[in-house]
Design a protein around this motif. Structure first.
Motif, PDB file in Angstrom:
ATOM      1  N   ILE A   8       0.715  -1.125   0.100  1.00 40.72           N
ATOM      2  CA  ILE A   8      -0.036   0.037   0.059  1.00 40.72           C
ATOM      3  C   ILE A   8       0.860   1.179  -0.070  1.00 40.72           C
ATOM      4  CG2 ILE A   8      -1.722   1.369   1.290  1.00 40.72           C
ATOM      5  CD1 ILE A   8      -2.938  -1.210   2.568  1.00 40.72           C
ATOM      6  N   LEU A   9       0.607   2.226  -0.980  1.00 36.49           N
ATOM      7  CA  LEU A   9       1.260   3.366  -0.873  1.00 36.49           C
ATOM      8  C   LEU A   9       0.308   4.582  -0.606  1.00 36.49           C
ATOM      9  CD1 LEU A   9       3.353   3.112  -4.381  1.00 36.49           C
ATOM     10  CD2 LEU A   9       4.470   3.011  -2.125  1.00 36.49           C
ATOM     11  N   ALA A  10       0.723   5.044   0.209  1.00 33.10           N
ATOM     12  CA  ALA A  10      -0.322   6.208   0.725  1.00 33.10           C
ATOM     13  C   ALA A  10       0.408   7.627   0.955  1.00 33.10           C
ATOM     14  CB  ALA A  10      -1.009   5.766   2.268  1.00 33.10           C
ATOM     15  N   GLY A  11      -0.244   8.679   0.548  1.00 38.47           N
ATOM     16  CA  GLY A  11       0.402   9.951   0.926  1.00 38.47           C
ATOM     17  C   GLY A  11      -0.576  11.155   0.550  1.00 38.47           C
ATOM     18  N   GLY A  12      -0.254  12.202   0.821  1.00 45.34           N
ATOM     19  CA  GLY A  12      -0.877  13.350   0.610  1.00 45.34           C
ATOM     20  C   GLY A  12      -0.800  14.063  -0.603  1.00 45.34           C
ATOM     21  N   THR A  13       0.131  13.913  -1.176  1.00 48.24           N
ATOM     22  CA  THR A  13       0.677  14.693  -2.619  1.00 48.24           C
ATOM     23  C   THR A  13       1.268  13.715  -3.343  1.00 48.24           C
ATOM     24  OG1 THR A  13       2.818  15.351  -1.559  1.00 48.24           O
ATOM     25  CG2 THR A  13       0.938  16.822  -1.481  1.00 48.24           C
ATOM     26  N   MET A  14       0.345  12.742  -3.940  1.00 53.81           N
ATOM     27  CA  MET A  14       0.896  11.699  -4.861  1.00 53.81           C
ATOM     28  C   MET A  14       0.495  11.830  -6.115  1.00 53.81           C
ATOM     29  SD  MET A  14       0.604   8.455  -2.404  1.00 53.81           S
ATOM     30  CE  MET A  14       1.535   7.317  -3.559  1.00 53.81           C
TER      31      MET A  14
ATOM     32  N   PHE B  65      -7.040   4.979  -5.406  1.00 52.79           N
ATOM     33  CA  PHE B  65      -8.115   5.654  -4.605  1.00 52.79           C
ATOM     34  C   PHE B  65      -7.359   6.977  -4.570  1.00 52.79           C
ATOM     35  CE2 PHE B  65     -10.010   6.906  -0.837  1.00 52.79           C
ATOM     36  CZ  PHE B  65     -11.307   6.812  -1.145  1.00 52.79           C
ATOM     37  N   SER B  66      -8.497   8.028  -4.570  1.00 51.35           N
ATOM     38  CA  SER B  66      -7.995   9.150  -4.186  1.00 51.35           C
ATOM     39  C   SER B  66      -9.048   9.959  -3.877  1.00 51.35           C
ATOM     40  CB  SER B  66      -7.230  10.044  -5.352  1.00 51.35           C
ATOM     41  OG  SER B  66      -8.269  10.147  -6.440  1.00 51.35           O
TER      42      SER B  66
END
Length: 212
Positions: free
Chosen positions: A64-70, A92-93
């Motif tokens: 899982i790659l998660a971030g706020g500015t991807m 998913f965004s």
């Protein structure tokens, strides 16, 4: 390459040598100068994470790659997931919390004295660039109401730039207009810093009339 400070020095050398086993096109070694003229250090910069990330994906059931500015995600897919079948990648965004009507993007190519604001790796430590960035930020803080946020490429670069600005007296000048907060390195302290930043904007103290 990140190595925590509590790791023994010999182990840090080992990690650095292991990084050199990467394909030459995937990385570069930089010699970083510090404030002390007699002190420098080596830093390995991973330019292409594809092969390293492929090892992680091959050993994991799911990642899982998660971030706020991807965004744009297309770059992440090319650099990290190019070897993964499209059918195995789910994205998913959420919508942006700031309306488009509240966003204005302006590029500032030069500072007040005409210095090119070039922050490429080989130029970002240039004293003239740092000095004119200082002048630009100070001028903007006068006209920007409420809060202003400055982003730096790393904590070490922020420390270097702010040390220069402090020595020049510009931080003291800005503090007459706005409170100054520095993002802490400790994750648990970030929330407190953000709360204090918001409070300074909502309830400016006497003598510092315009936020933070």
């Amino acid at each position: 390459m990140f190595v925590a400070k509590h790791i023994p020095a010999l182990q840090q050398v080992q990690v650095f040598i292991q990084a050199l086993l990467n394909v030459s096109l995937n990385g570069k070694i930089g010699v970083i100068d510090t404030e002390k003229e007699t002190s420098s250090y080596f830093k390995y910069l991973l330019l292409s994470p594809t092969e390293v990330f492929q090892e992680i994906v091959s050993e994991a059931r799911s990642v899982i790659l998660a971030g706020g500015t991807m965004e744009p995600m297309s770059e992440f897919k090319i650099q990290l997931l190019d070897f993964v079948p499209e059918s195995n990648v789910d994205m998913f965004s959420c919508g942006h919390i700031v309306p488009a009507s509240s966003i204005l993007t302006v590029a500032i190519p030069v500072g007040p004295t005409g210095t090119l604001l070039d922050f490429r790796y080989e130029m970002r430590m240039n004293d003239k660039v740092i000095s004119d960035l200082r002048n630009a930020v100070a001028a903007l803080c006068v006209v920007i109401p409420h809060g202003a946020v400055c982003f730096f490429v790393s904590y070490s670069y922020m420390d270097h730039v702010c040390a220069k600005w402090k020595a020049s007296g510009i931080l003291a000048r800005i503090e007459k207009k706005k409170h100054i907060f520095f993002e802490p390195r400790q994750t648990r302290a970030v929330e407190t810093c953000l709360i204090n930043y918001s409070n300074a904007i909502a309830n400016p103290n006497k003598g510092v009339p315009d936020g933070s």
